[in-house]
Motif scaffolding. Structure first.
Motif, PDB file in Angstrom:
ATOM      1  N   GLU A   1      -2.970   0.098  30.775  1.00 16.39           N
ATOM      2  CA  GLU A   1      -3.421  -0.463  29.501  1.00 16.39           C
ATOM      3  C   GLU A   1      -4.173   0.592  28.688  1.00 16.39           C
ATOM      4  O   GLU A   1      -4.688   1.564  29.240  1.00 16.39           O
ATOM      5  N   PRO A   2      -4.257   0.393  27.358  1.00 14.76           N
ATOM      6  CA  PRO A   2      -4.914   1.382  26.495  1.00 14.76           C
ATOM      7  C   PRO A   2      -6.346   1.733  26.915  1.00 14.76           C
ATOM      8  O   PRO A   2      -6.737   2.896  26.864  1.00 14.76           O
ATOM      9  N   GLY A   3      -7.123   0.753  27.350  1.00 16.91           N
ATOM     10  CA  GLY A   3      -8.494   1.037  27.778  1.00 16.91           C
ATOM     11  C   GLY A   3      -8.530   1.963  28.976  1.00 16.91           C
ATOM     12  O   GLY A   3      -9.337   2.895  29.041  1.00 16.91           O
ATOM     13  N   SER A   4      -7.656   1.724  29.927  1.00 19.03           N
ATOM     14  CA  SER A   4      -7.572   2.588  31.105  1.00 19.03           C
ATOM     15  C   SER A   4      -7.052   3.970  30.729  1.00 19.03           C
ATOM     16  O   SER A   4      -7.499   4.983  31.271  1.00 19.03           O
ATOM     17  N   ALA A   5      -6.111   4.012  29.793  1.00 20.60           N
ATOM     18  CA  ALA A   5      -5.588   5.307  29.331  1.00 20.60           C
ATOM     19  C   ALA A   5      -6.703   6.139  28.699  1.00 20.60           C
ATOM     20  O   ALA A   5      -6.769   7.360  28.899  1.00 20.60           O
ATOM     21  N   ARG A   6      -7.603   5.488  27.958  1.00 21.33           N
ATOM     22  CA  ARG A   6      -8.731   6.213  27.350  1.00 21.33           C
ATOM     23  C   ARG A   6      -9.655   6.782  28.425  1.00 21.33           C
ATOM     24  O   ARG A   6     -10.147   7.906  28.300  1.00 21.33           O
ATOM     25  N   VAL A   7      -9.882   6.010  29.487  1.00 22.21           N
ATOM     26  CA  VAL A   7     -10.722   6.510  30.588  1.00 22.21           C
ATOM     27  C   VAL A   7     -10.051   7.710  31.249  1.00 22.21           C
ATOM     28  O   VAL A   7     -10.711   8.716  31.543  1.00 22.21           O
ATOM     29  N   LEU A   8      -8.748   7.627  31.462  1.00 23.89           N
ATOM     30  CA  LEU A   8      -8.022   8.766  32.027  1.00 23.89           C
ATOM     31  C   LEU A   8      -8.155   9.987  31.124  1.00 23.89           C
ATOM     32  O   LEU A   8      -8.429  11.098  31.601  1.00 23.89           O
ATOM     33  N   ASP A   9      -7.962   9.780  29.813  1.00 23.76           N
ATOM     34  CA  ASP A   9      -8.057  10.878  28.857  1.00 23.76           C
ATOM     35  C   ASP A   9      -9.442  11.520  28.852  1.00 23.76           C
ATOM     36  O   ASP A   9      -9.577  12.739  28.778  1.00 23.76           O
ATOM     37  N   SER A  10     -10.477  10.694  28.924  1.00 24.93           N
ATOM     38  CA  SER A  10     -11.834  11.248  28.871  1.00 24.93           C
ATOM     39  C   SER A  10     -12.249  11.852  30.207  1.00 24.93           C
ATOM     40  O   SER A  10     -13.156  12.685  30.247  1.00 24.93           O
TER      41      SER A  10
ATOM     42  N   ALA B   1      -9.156   7.658  40.260  1.00 24.86           N
ATOM     43  CA  ALA B   1      -8.609   7.047  41.473  1.00 24.86           C
ATOM     44  C   ALA B   1      -8.679   5.527  41.411  1.00 24.86           C
ATOM     45  O   ALA B   1      -7.758   4.835  41.861  1.00 24.86           O
ATOM     46  N   THR B   2      -9.750   5.004  40.839  1.00 28.82           N
ATOM     47  CA  THR B   2      -9.911   3.554  40.723  1.00 28.82           C
ATOM     48  C   THR B   2      -8.830   2.962  39.827  1.00 28.82           C
ATOM     49  O   THR B   2      -8.219   1.938  40.166  1.00 28.82           O
ATOM     50  N   ILE B   3      -8.589   3.603  38.707  1.00 29.48           N
ATOM     51  CA  ILE B   3      -7.525   3.121  37.804  1.00 29.48           C
ATOM     52  C   ILE B   3      -6.176   3.223  38.499  1.00 29.48           C
ATOM     53  O   ILE B   3      -5.363   2.302  38.441  1.00 29.48           O
ATOM     54  N   ALA B   4      -5.933   4.333  39.177  1.00 33.77           N
ATOM     55  CA  ALA B   4      -4.657   4.518  39.875  1.00 33.77           C
ATOM     56  C   ALA B   4      -4.459   3.445  40.945  1.00 33.77           C
ATOM     57  O   ALA B   4      -3.349   2.937  41.123  1.00 33.77           O
ATOM     58  N   ALA B   5      -5.528   3.094  41.631  1.00 34.89           N
ATOM     59  CA  ALA B   5      -5.426   2.092  42.699  1.00 34.89           C
ATOM     60  C   ALA B   5      -5.067   0.712  42.155  1.00 34.89           C
ATOM     61  O   ALA B   5      -4.445  -0.086  42.864  1.00 34.89           O
ATOM     62  N   THR B   6      -5.400   0.448  40.897  1.00 34.91           N
ATOM     63  CA  THR B   6      -5.119  -0.879  40.327  1.00 34.91           C
ATOM     64  C   THR B   6      -3.644  -1.098  40.034  1.00 34.91           C
ATOM     65  O   THR B   6      -3.230  -2.238  39.852  1.00 34.91           O
ATOM     66  N   VAL B   7      -2.873  -0.036  39.991  1.00 36.63           N
ATOM     67  CA  VAL B   7      -1.441  -0.191  39.696  1.00 36.63           C
ATOM     68  C   VAL B   7      -0.587  -0.110  40.955  1.00 36.63           C
ATOM     69  O   VAL B   7       0.632  -0.014  40.872  1.00 36.63           O
ATOM     70  N   GLY B   8      -1.234  -0.150  42.107  1.00 36.71           N
ATOM     71  CA  GLY B   8      -0.505  -0.222  43.378  1.00 36.71           C
ATOM     72  C   GLY B   8       0.212   1.057  43.750  1.00 36.71           C
ATOM     73  O   GLY B   8      -0.297   2.160  43.568  1.00 36.71           O
ATOM     74  N   ALA B   9       1.436   0.880  44.256  1.00 34.29           N
ATOM     75  CA  ALA B   9       2.219   1.998  44.779  1.00 34.29           C
ATOM     76  C   ALA B   9       2.465   3.070  43.728  1.00 34.29           C
ATOM     77  O   ALA B   9       2.516   4.258  44.051  1.00 34.29           O
ATOM     78  N   LEU B  10       2.586   2.664  42.487  1.00 35.52           N
ATOM     79  CA  LEU B  10       2.804   3.622  41.399  1.00 35.52           C
ATOM     80  C   LEU B  10       1.628   4.603  41.285  1.00 35.52           C
ATOM     81  O   LEU B  10       1.818   5.775  40.979  1.00 35.52           O
ATOM     82  N   GLY B  11       0.433   4.139  41.561  1.00 35.81           N
ATOM     83  CA  GLY B  11      -0.746   4.985  41.440  1.00 35.81           C
ATOM     84  C   GLY B  11      -1.127   5.741  42.700  1.00 35.81           C
ATOM     85  O   GLY B  11      -1.997   6.609  42.665  1.00 35.81           O
TER      86      GLY B  11
END
Length: 118
Positions: free
Chosen positions: A59-68, A91-101
Protein backbone atom coordinates in the motif's frame (compact mmCIF):
# COMPACT_ATOMS: atom_id res chain seq x y z
CA UNK A 1 54.13 -10.09 38.44
CA UNK A 2 54.04 -12.57 41.25
CA UNK A 3 53.94 -16.14 39.96
CA UNK A 4 50.67 -17.96 40.43
CA UNK A 5 48.72 -14.97 41.75
CA UNK A 6 47.45 -13.65 38.46
CA UNK A 7 48.25 -10.07 39.46
CA UNK A 8 49.95 -7.69 37.10
CA UNK A 9 51.92 -5.00 38.87
CA UNK A 10 52.80 -1.86 37.00
CA UNK A 11 51.24 -2.95 33.71
CA UNK A 12 48.16 -1.80 31.91
CA UNK A 13 45.82 -4.05 30.02
CA UNK A 14 44.11 -2.06 27.32
CA UNK A 15 41.64 -2.90 24.61
CA UNK A 16 40.31 -0.22 22.30
CA UNK A 17 41.08 3.44 21.82
CA UNK A 18 42.74 5.53 24.50
CA UNK A 19 42.68 9.27 24.01
CA UNK A 20 44.09 11.92 26.31
CA UNK A 21 43.41 15.54 25.46
CA UNK A 22 45.01 18.34 27.39
CA UNK A 23 43.64 21.74 26.44
CA UNK A 24 43.10 22.81 22.87
CA UNK A 25 40.11 23.86 20.85
CA UNK A 26 38.14 22.61 17.85
CA UNK A 27 38.71 19.03 18.97
CA UNK A 28 36.89 16.51 16.80
CA UNK A 29 37.71 13.38 18.76
CA UNK A 30 38.63 10.20 16.97
CA UNK A 31 37.86 10.01 13.27
CA UNK A 32 37.91 6.49 11.92
CA UNK A 33 37.53 5.41 8.35
CA UNK A 34 36.70 1.75 8.30
CA UNK A 35 36.00 -0.34 5.27
CA UNK A 36 32.55 -1.94 5.14
CA UNK A 37 32.26 -5.55 6.22
CA UNK A 38 33.08 -8.00 3.41
CA UNK A 39 29.94 -8.61 1.42
CA UNK A 40 28.06 -5.65 2.89
CA UNK A 41 28.06 -3.62 -0.32
CA UNK A 42 26.59 -6.53 -2.27
CA UNK A 43 24.05 -7.32 0.46
CA UNK A 44 22.89 -3.69 0.54
CA UNK A 45 22.56 -3.59 -3.25
CA UNK A 46 20.52 -6.79 -3.19
CA UNK A 47 18.30 -5.45 -0.41
CA UNK A 48 17.76 -2.21 -2.31
CA UNK A 49 16.73 -4.17 -5.41
CA UNK A 50 14.35 -6.38 -3.44
CA UNK A 51 12.79 -3.41 -1.66
CA UNK A 52 12.21 -1.77 -5.05
CA UNK A 53 10.36 -4.87 -6.21
CA UNK A 54 8.39 -5.11 -2.96
CA UNK A 55 7.42 -1.44 -3.12
CA UNK A 56 5.09 -2.09 -6.05
CA UNK A 57 3.26 -4.77 -4.03
CA UNK A 58 2.41 -2.77 -0.89
CA UNK A 59 0.00 0.00 0.00
CA UNK A 60 1.08 3.64 -0.53
CA UNK A 61 1.71 4.22 3.19
CA UNK A 62 4.02 1.22 3.39
CA UNK A 63 5.73 2.28 0.16
CA UNK A 64 6.50 5.67 1.76
CA UNK A 65 8.06 3.93 4.77
CA UNK A 66 10.18 1.81 2.43
CA UNK A 67 11.23 4.92 0.51
CA UNK A 68 12.19 6.82 3.65
CA UNK A 69 14.02 3.83 5.15
CA UNK A 70 16.34 3.09 2.23
CA UNK A 71 18.59 6.17 2.59
CA UNK A 72 19.14 5.39 6.29
CA UNK A 73 19.94 1.77 5.46
CA UNK A 74 22.36 2.43 2.61
CA UNK A 75 24.28 5.37 4.08
CA UNK A 76 27.49 4.65 5.97
CA UNK A 77 26.93 7.88 7.88
CA UNK A 78 23.74 6.62 9.54
CA UNK A 79 24.00 5.89 13.27
CA UNK A 80 23.78 2.15 13.99
CA UNK A 81 20.55 2.47 16.00
CA UNK A 82 18.87 4.48 13.24
CA UNK A 83 20.05 2.02 10.61
CA UNK A 84 18.75 -0.90 12.67
CA UNK A 85 15.36 0.80 13.11
CA UNK A 86 15.09 1.37 9.36
CA UNK A 87 16.00 -2.26 8.65
CA UNK A 88 13.41 -3.48 11.15
CA UNK A 89 10.76 -1.24 9.56
CA UNK A 90 11.50 -2.72 6.13
CA UNK A 91 11.46 -6.29 7.46
CA UNK A 92 8.16 -5.67 9.24
CA UNK A 93 6.50 -4.42 6.07
CA UNK A 94 7.97 -7.32 4.10
CA UNK A 95 6.65 -9.81 6.65
CA UNK A 96 3.10 -8.49 6.21
CA UNK A 97 2.97 -9.61 2.59
CA UNK A 98 3.89 -13.22 3.37
CA UNK A 99 5.96 -15.32 1.01
CA UNK A 100 6.38 -12.42 -1.40
CA UNK A 101 8.25 -10.47 1.28
CA UNK A 102 10.40 -13.35 2.58
CA UNK A 103 13.40 -12.55 0.34
CA UNK A 104 13.40 -9.01 1.80
CA UNK A 105 13.23 -10.36 5.36
CA UNK A 106 16.15 -12.69 4.56
CA UNK A 107 18.15 -9.83 3.03
CA UNK A 108 17.51 -7.63 6.08
CA UNK A 109 18.68 -10.44 8.36
CA UNK A 110 21.88 -10.76 6.32
CA UNK A 111 22.56 -7.01 6.42
CA UNK A 112 21.96 -6.88 10.19
CA UNK A 113 24.42 -9.73 10.66
CA UNK A 114 27.05 -8.10 8.45
CA UNK A 115 26.66 -4.84 10.36
CA UNK A 116 26.79 -6.63 13.69
CA UNK A 117 23.71 -4.76 14.93
CA UNK A 118 21.14 -7.53 14.73
Amino acid sequence: MSEGTGHHYGSNVHGGDNVNIYGGSHINGIVKHQAPAPGLTEALARLEQLVGELRAQVEPGSARVLDSSLPAITSDATAPATRRDALVAVATIAATVGALGQPVVDAVTQVLALLGIG
